[in-house]
Motif scaffolding. Structure first.
Motif, mmCIF file in Angstrom:
data_model
loop_
_atom_site.group_PDB
_atom_site.id
_atom_site.type_symbol
_atom_site.label_atom_id
_atom_site.label_comp_id
_atom_site.label_asym_id
_atom_site.label_seq_id
_atom_site.Cartn_x
_atom_site.Cartn_y
_atom_site.Cartn_z
ATOM 1 N N GLY A 307 0.823 -0.917 -0.124
ATOM 2 C CA GLY A 307 -0.069 0.190 -0.346
ATOM 3 C C GLY A 307 0.217 1.580 -0.264
ATOM 4 O O GLY A 307 2.037 1.478 -0.633
ATOM 5 N N GLU A 308 0.313 2.444 0.296
ATOM 6 C CA GLU A 308 0.869 3.476 0.751
ATOM 7 C C GLU A 308 2.443 3.246 1.102
ATOM 8 O O GLU A 308 3.113 4.488 0.584
ATOM 9 N N LYS A 309 2.911 2.661 2.017
ATOM 10 C CA LYS A 309 3.735 2.838 3.227
ATOM 11 C C LYS A 309 5.088 2.303 1.941
ATOM 12 O O LYS A 309 6.107 2.903 1.767
ATOM 13 N N ARG A 311 5.104 2.755 -1.777
ATOM 14 C CA ARG A 311 4.533 3.320 -2.502
ATOM 15 C C ARG A 311 5.976 4.649 -1.845
ATOM 16 O O ARG A 311 6.191 5.060 -2.873
ATOM 17 N N VAL A 312 5.327 4.965 -0.782
ATOM 18 C CA VAL A 312 6.175 5.945 -0.641
ATOM 19 C C VAL A 312 7.485 6.029 -0.307
ATOM 20 O O VAL A 312 8.890 6.713 -0.890
ATOM 21 N N THR A 329 1.864 5.666 -8.334
ATOM 22 C CA THR A 329 0.696 5.347 -7.517
ATOM 23 C C THR A 329 0.557 3.490 -7.278
ATOM 24 O O THR A 329 1.301 2.373 -7.649
ATOM 25 N N VAL A 330 -0.731 3.052 -6.391
ATOM 26 C CA VAL A 330 -1.153 2.102 -6.806
ATOM 27 C C VAL A 330 -2.115 2.043 -6.921
ATOM 28 O O VAL A 330 -2.759 2.480 -7.150
#
Length: 357
Positions: A307-309, A311-312, A329-330
């Motif tokens: 997820g966002e972790k 991706r960042v 993006t995911v």
């Protein structure tokens, strides 16, 4: 919609629109569906809808140990979906065909009623030679003329074979409407792969092998006989490599998803996460240098899990390697993007066949 709606949308005259609807109704492609709201003249217009039984499409996802089939009517309503497991792909096209026929029986359909069948495979399909590459893990699908065999088994349908990650990209394009239609989908799942979408169209390459990211050779990768068959990038970011990274960080995991979850949940494992994302970023940089896509989409089970972790951290690593990078993006597609993409493609083929005859 009403005759007036058809007139407005097509630009045809009202008499021609009425004639068109009459011919569509006589052919069984549309049927009356009640009356609309009463207009200024005090009359309610007759409404028409697509006849869902005018055609059917099938999507098939072939895995090393399973075959999953989804059948939908021409309007897109799913009428049957089933997964057959336990090495169902071993007999190649014949096993897939048997599952399709069985699903048709359960849905009360004849296989001859299928207008289109799209078969997803975890390999590259060369339409010119009618052969699959990178399918050593897929028993029964390694011989020549696999497409011809399927077409012989379903002579009434339009049959297409497509790479699984390409189909995931189709599902992503459909789910992310409004976003740029030029992107690279980086597939992080039980295998590493990619798909190239340019202006809303797949770029398959001359042999159907465009996007085979597993074979990217990045810093830290080793090229040897094993890399030649499995892919150099696959060896350092694939399932076994991810489990090894987790083990080095003190987390024994039976599967790669478990390994990634353990790494992301452990603050002390940040160096291992950083190393993994650095490898991802190096692969993505190679793609950016050649394609310059509008965005990069992280997809697959590991991407959804991270997820966002994830991706960042990949974005941070990209920023350290190159001065500018496209949007990262995911995926926004569902948890069955391959089958969804196959269904979208199959429905498109079926609708073209049904409405151009």
């Amino acid at each position: 919609m009403s005759r007036s709606d058809v007139h407005t949308l097509t630009g045809l005259s009202k008499p021609t629109s009425s004639s068109l609807l009459q011919r569509l109704e006589e052919s069984g492609l549309v049927r009356p569906s009640g009356l609309g709201e009463t207009g200024p003249g005090g009359r309610a217009p007759q409404l028409y809808r697509i006849n869902p039984a005018a055609g059917y499409a099938a999507a098939v996802d072939v895995r090393p140990e399973s075959v999953r089939v989804r059948i939908a009517d021409i309007a897109g309503t799913v009428v049957m979906e089933r997964v057959d497991e336990n090495d169902q792909s071993a007999e190649g096209p014949k096993s897939a065909a048997a599952t399709i026929r069985s699903c048709c029986d359960e849905a009360g359909l004849s296989p001859a009623e299928l207008d289109a069948i799209v078969v997803s495979v975890p390999g590259s399909y060369d339409i010119a030679t009618d052969t699959l590459s990178y399918v050593d893990h897929l028993p029964g699908w390694q011989h020549a003329s696999v497409g011809a065999e399927l077409r012989m088994l379903f002579p009434e349908a339009s049959v297409a074979i497509e790479n699984d990650v390409n189909l995931a990209a189709i599902a992503e394009r459909h789910a992310a409407r409004g976003e740029s239609e030029s992107f690279f989908l980086f597939w992080l799942d039980d295998g590493v792969g990619g798909a190239i979408m340019i202006d809303g169209a797949l770029h398959r390459g001359s042999r159907g092998a465009a996007g085979e990211a597993a074979f990217l050779l990045i810093p830290g990768a080793v090229f040897d006989a094993e890399s030649r068959t499995e892919g150099a990038l696959e060896r350092i970011v694939g399932y076994q490599a991810l489990r090894a990274l987790a083990a080095d960080a003190g987390h024994e995991a039976a599967t790669a998803p478990e390994a990634l979850r353990a790494l992301l949940d452990d603050p002390a494992a940040a160096p291992a996460v950083g190393e993994l994302c650095h490898r991802y970023a190096c692969a993505i940089v190679s793609v950016i240098a050649l394609l310059d896509p509008a965005r990069i989409v992280l997809a697959g089970e590991l991407a959804r899990l991270g997820g966002e972790k994830l991706r960042v951290e990949v974005a941070r690593q990209l920023a350290e390697i190159m001065p500018t990078a496209p949007q990262l993006t995911v995926t926004v597609a569902t948890d069955t993007p391959i089958l969804d993409g196959a269904m979208i493609m199959s429905l498109g083929i079926a609708r073209d066949r049904v409405f151009t005859t």
